[in-house]
Design an enzyme around this catalytic site. Structure first.
Site, PDB file in Angstrom:
ATOM      1  N   GLU A 176       0.812  -1.206   0.000  1.00 46.44           N
ATOM      2  CA  GLU A 176       0.000   0.000   0.000  1.00 46.44           C
ATOM      3  C   GLU A 176       0.851   1.263   0.000  1.00 46.44           C
ATOM      4  O   GLU A 176       0.442   2.308  -0.513  1.00 46.44           O
ATOM      5  CB  GLU A 176      -0.921   0.013   1.232  1.00 46.44           C
ATOM      6  N   ASP A 190       4.859  -1.870   5.525  1.00 48.06           N
ATOM      7  CA  ASP A 190       5.056  -0.753   4.600  1.00 48.06           C
ATOM      8  C   ASP A 190       5.458   0.525   5.335  1.00 48.06           C
ATOM      9  O   ASP A 190       6.229   1.328   4.798  1.00 48.06           O
ATOM     10  CB  ASP A 190       3.772  -0.507   3.802  1.00 48.06           C
ATOM     11  N   ASN A 218       4.741 -14.260   1.072  1.00 47.88           N
ATOM     12  CA  ASN A 218       3.540 -14.355   1.896  1.00 47.88           C
ATOM     13  C   ASN A 218       2.337 -14.837   1.095  1.00 47.88           C
ATOM     14  O   ASN A 218       1.526 -15.632   1.576  1.00 47.88           O
ATOM     15  CB  ASN A 218       3.231 -12.993   2.524  1.00 47.88           C
ATOM     16  N   ASP A 268      21.912  25.356 -23.256  1.00 45.71           N
ATOM     17  CA  ASP A 268      21.515  26.638 -22.677  1.00 45.71           C
ATOM     18  C   ASP A 268      20.864  27.579 -23.673  1.00 45.71           C
ATOM     19  O   ASP A 268      20.515  28.698 -23.310  1.00 45.71           O
ATOM     20  CB  ASP A 268      22.739  27.336 -22.078  1.00 45.71           C
ATOM     21  N   ASP A 280      26.038  20.611 -25.124  1.00 49.78           N
ATOM     22  CA  ASP A 280      26.368  21.666 -26.076  1.00 49.78           C
ATOM     23  C   ASP A 280      27.652  22.337 -25.594  1.00 49.78           C
ATOM     24  O   ASP A 280      27.895  22.438 -24.391  1.00 49.78           O
ATOM     25  CB  ASP A 280      25.218  22.676 -26.144  1.00 49.78           C
ATOM     26  N   ASP A 305      18.944  24.524 -28.561  1.00 52.18           N
ATOM     27  CA  ASP A 305      19.046  23.245 -27.854  1.00 52.18           C
ATOM     28  C   ASP A 305      17.678  22.686 -27.471  1.00 52.18           C
ATOM     29  O   ASP A 305      17.607  21.585 -26.901  1.00 52.18           O
ATOM     30  CB  ASP A 305      19.883  23.416 -26.583  1.00 52.18           C
TER      31      ASP A 305
END
Length: 958
Positions: free
Chosen positions: A334, A785, A756, A659, A377, A663
């Site tokens: 869960e 959990d 289990n 940048d 780049d 690009d």
């Protein structure tokens, strides 16, 4: 005017300046305020297209698209359909927590991006003629034109309209597409648009063929585009396009056409993206989809098997449906989406606090950890976007200071005498260059020279001239100092043709090595009379018959953090590839200067022509070419995107660092897009990760954050470069840390849960009653959990983060099946323990005792699995800390398994206290289980090392 002026590809052509002004219904004196207001209403504000901000509630709803969350949500609906309201309520709360964590993290990143936008100046100097009411008439006899003199005004850039006249000066950012009207040594850096690192000279339009100078025409020297920056000089220009009609905006929307997106549709930034848009799903999407489908298959198969088996062997019908649903729920933790989101959100928050990195999309942190190829780049990322002096050479190509000395004299006096001063990047490099490669800053005494006159750099003649009186010169002698393009300076020198050809070849040799070359020459001339003017006039016609002095070569100044950062990435198994629009020699030179890897082989440098030679559909051939290539030069935006997409299509998790506007397609094509802090705004918006600004110190928060990333990444040195590329290694490390924690959590929890489920199905066939009540299954899963949340706080050992970390569904299926069967054997061994310890002939007469015994054993084996199934990723963490978060959580889980049946909560859950003999026998079972599990883990790790994967990287995390 509703569109930008087309850019000519060949010689300068197109409409004349007068025709453009007429088409825009404007003039050199600009528009009136009323005309500008009318056009603003017609064309709209001058802002590029931007995606609308996503509200927190909408991000919350989008969280349901996460496959893990969607699977859990469907289980909640099934639980509600079977009237298992407790299970349904718990699942609903956990789904809400997962969605809230993700929405909060991404919303915080968006707020940080909004703060970055506010730091960008958005004003422009505009000439506007006053309206009649604003005119000031000091003299009734003034002529009408004098009554409406245009006044320069500093206005917000979004108020510009086509037809506005703007003034440009060094340091300005071009606010809109414009056409140059006047220019004085005007140079513009168009690297954000074209990737070309050298500034481009700009001058007014002239008829085709009328411009002399270089043999190769300069494309569109009379046009300036939004997003570029003025590096030197000054001028005026008329705005031709604004807003969504600019070339900047056209490039911004280009990725949609490149990857098949429709109009107004951008690539989705959810956790499940890339489908139906011509792109392979991202690394995180591929992993979670594969694991989710494994869980879905198991869950769809489990309830029918339980119902059929119980009906056939025990005659039970639909009354076992709640138990069948509980078994299916037991297979899927869960807390799975909560833990995954918490690991990513915590890693992103620590990265932002400690290193200033903004992770705009949480799954991008996992993709950073899985990245095995980074494409970058060159301009603005590997280099500082400015030149630096490399060498000063004499006519024989030997190192000599004379050329640099006279170039500095020229630069100083052209700046001092120019009106207005027009600083140039090359001049700044010359004036700040040391006198020797290892020497201090220059100590030239420019006051020893007397500046007489200056002819600033002319983009047509491609040279600049300073007239000075040098120290010790004979009376009445002036010295002309000239520097400029090699071809143009050599033409003005008194040299034999053979010598001129030799010098030209020498300059070409250095240019082929990626250097920019300036020629320097001098000449003595008789002094001009000063009777007519304090500064005698000198003209270009006087610049001839020069004595050649030598060359000054320049290289792109590398980012000091780039070399160490790229080498650190290589050490971490990330291959770096450079995609640039520059010349191949320039890119290769940058690689040598940065010391990136061994010397490049000839076939390791390719050009855009090699990419164009391959069919667009043959991604396999392009990926193979990319594997052998380190540098792709002369690339357009489409070339960069093709290389990135080909690498992704053939199994690589690929990142791209850029940048500029050029690009954008590659940023969209990559698994994870990165942009530096000073990237153009649209590149930052497209990136998944934004790197911080360059500094020499880390953020102050990093020094007092007890849970920063310093223990899982390289140590920060005092005064070392920080920001930009220097933080990529930290970002990759943070991604691998989060990815390792997620992988370990999935491995532990899915193995335990599968064991289990197998044990419960077997027990259901052997026992006359349900082996575990639905409420007990739910409480057991919640305890387990909740303990798994500790993995979000765990710190893997640095040695486990040296290779990329990926989640491979098939490898996980094999692993959880093997460990799940081992866990099921331990669970079934509990039957024998209960038969010996419980009263009665078979030990199964007391249902509550059987439930309590199995509940305790399940939680104890799961606590052991948390500690032992982590593998070697956390092996050396313990010595630094007495008890790790996972160890504390495992102890708490074991305590819950032992104490819960003994507590007042035991009877309501259908459990009773266990006899002491059970605990003694259970200790023996758990000892055998731990010994077997440890042996299997060790054998698996040795096998992984023997295969050369070390249990991580592309072979999956350990």
């Amino acid at each position: 005017m509703d569109s930008a002026e087309p850019v000519p590809e060949g010689p300068v052509s197109g409409p004349t300046t007068l025709q453009v002004l007429r088409s825009l219904e404007t003039g050199p004196r600009g528009l009136t305020e009323d005309e500008a207001a009318a056009r603003l209403a017609r064309h709209g504000p001058n802002v590029p297209p931007t995606r609308r901000g996503v509200s927190w509630p909408r991000r919350f709803v989008r969280g349901l698209r996460d496959p893990f969350t969607a699977v859990l949500f469907c289980l909640g609906l099934v639980s509600a359909g079977t009237a298992a309201w407790g299970t349904a309520s718990v699942i609903t709360v956990l789904v809400a927590v997962s969605c809230a964590l993700r929405a909060t993290g991404e919303h915080r990143a968006d707020r940080a991006m909004t703060a970055l936008r506010g730091l960008v100046p958005t004003t422009a100097t505009v000439l506007r003629r006053p309206t009649p009411d604003e005119r000031v008439i000091p003299d009734e006899r003034a002529i009408p034109d004098e009554r409406a003199i245009p006044a320069p005004r500093e206005l917000p850039a979004e108020e510009l309209v086509p037809g506005d006249i703007i003034r440009l000066a060094a340091g300005d950012v071009i606010p809109a597409d414009a056409r140059v009207l006047t220019a004085t040594a005007l140079f513009v850096n168009e690297a954000p648009l074209t990737g070309e690192s050298s500034p481009t000279g700009k001058d007014p339009w002239t008829p085709s063929g009328a411009v002399g100078g270089p043999a190769e025409p300069r494309p569109a020297p009379h046009l300036c585009f939004q997003g570029s920056g003025v590096t030197a000089g000054s001028g005026t220009a008329v705005v031709t396009a604004t807003g969504r009609h600019t070339r900047f905006a056209t490039t911004y929307t280009a990725p949609e056409a490149l990857f098949g997106g429709g109009r107004g549709r951008r690539r989705r930034r959810g956790w499940a993206q890339g489908r139906g848009q011509g792109l392979r799903p991202r690394a995180f999407d591929r992993s979670v989809h594969g694991i989710s489908w494994i869980l879905v298959r198991f869950m769809l198969l489990t309830p029918p098997l339980v119902l059929v088996a119980d009906a056939a062997l025990r005659g039970r019908g639909l009354d076992t449906l709640p138990f069948a649903v509980a078994v299916a729920v037991g297979l899927t933790p869960e807390m799975l989406p909560v833990v995954v989101t918490a690991c990513l959100a915590r890693g992103a928050a620590r990265l932002a606090r400690s290193h200033g990195v903004i992770v705009r999309r949480l799954p991008a942190l996992h993709d950073l950890g899985a990245m095995d190829v980074l494409c970058v780049d060159k301009t603005g990322t590997l280099t500082q976007d400015r030149p630096a002096v490399d060498r000063s050479l004499d006519t024989a190509g030997r190192d000599a200071p004379e050329a640099l000395h006279w170039a500095a004299v020229n630069a100083w006096w052209t700046l001092q005498l120019a009106d207005p001063p027009a600083p140039d990047a090359l001049d700044e490099a010359i004036l700040t260059a040391p006198e020797s490669p290892d020497g201090p800053a220059p100590s030239y005494c420019y006051d020893d020279y007397d500046g007489i006159a200056a002819l600033p750099f002319d983009p047509v003649r491609r040279l600049a001239t300073a007239v000075v009186v040098r120290p010790g010169a004979p009376l009445g002698v002036h010295t002309l100092v000239v520097k400029g393009a090699v071809e143009n300076v050599l033409e003005l020198c008194a040299l034999p043709d053979e010598e001129r050809a030799r010098l030209q070849a020498l300059a070409s040799h250095h240019a082929a090595e990626g250097l920019r070359v300036l020629a320097v020459a001098t000449a003595d001339r008789p002094a001009r009379s000063r009777r007519d003017a304090p500064r005698p006039a000198w003209s270009p016609a006087d610049v001839r018959g020069l004595d050649f002095t030598g060359f000054v070569t320049f290289r792109d100044a590398p980012d000091p953090a780039a070399g160490p950062a790229l080498r650190a990435l290589a050490d971490r198994g990330v291959t770096v590839k450079i995609l640039t629009g520059d010349h191949p020699g320039t890119a290769a030179r940058v690689c040598r200067d940065l010391g990136v890897g061994p010397p490049l082989a000839p076939d390791a440098i390719r050009t855009a022509a090699d990419i164009d030679a391959l069919p667009p559909t043959d991604t396999a051939a392009l990926a193979e070419l990319a594997h052998r290539t380190t540098v792709f030069a002369g690339c357009t935006p489409e070339h960069k995107a093709r290389v990135v997409a080909a690498l992704r299509a053939h199994g690589h998790t690929t990142g791209f660092l850029g940048d500029g506007v050029n690009d954008l397609p590659a940023l969209h094509a990559a698994d994870v897009g990165l942009a530096p802090h000073d990237a153009v705004p649209v590149a930052r918006e497209a990136a998944d990760v934004v790197l911080p600004q360059h500094t020499t110190t880390t953020p102050s928060a990093a020094g007092n954050a007890s849970d920063d990333l310093s223990d899982v990444s390289s140590d920060d040195s005092s005064g070392a470069p920080f920001g930009g590329l220097a933080t990529i290694d930290h970002a990759v490390t943070a991604g691998r840390s989060s990815g390792t924690n997620i992988a370990t959590y999935l491995r532990v929890t899915l193995s335990s849960n599968l064991g289990n489920v197998i044990a419960m199905l077997t027990a259901g066939l052997l026992l006359p009653f349900l082996p575990m009540l639905p409420a007990q299954v739910l409480v057991q899963n919640l305890c387990f959990d909740a303990a798994q949340l500790a993995f979000a706080h765990e710190r893997p050992d640095p040695t486990a983060l040296r290779r990329p970390v990926t989640l491979r569904p098939r490898a996980f299926l094999r692993l959880i099946t093997g460990f799940g069967v081992l866990n099921a054997v331990a669970d079934l061994a509990t039957f024998a323990v209960l038969a010996l310890a419980a009263p009665g002939p078979t030990g199964t007469e007391d249902e509550s005792l059987f439930h309590a015994g199995w509940f305790t054993e399940n939680l104890l084996t799961q606590a052991l699995a948390m500690l032992l199934l982590r593998g070697t990723a956390y092996a050396t963490t313990a010595p630094r800390r007495k008890m790790t978060p996972v160890a504390r959580a495992a102890m708490a889980l074991a305590a819950a398994g032992i104490l819960l049946p003994l507590s007042p909560l035991g009877p309501p859950l259908g459990m009773t206290p266990l006899p002491p003999l059970y605990y003694a026998l259970l200790t023996l079972v758990l000892t055998l289980y731990a010994a077997t599990l440890t042996t299997v883990v060790q054998l698996r790790n040795k096998a992984s090392v023997a295969r050369g994967s070390g249990g991580s990287g592309r072979g999956g995390p350990r």
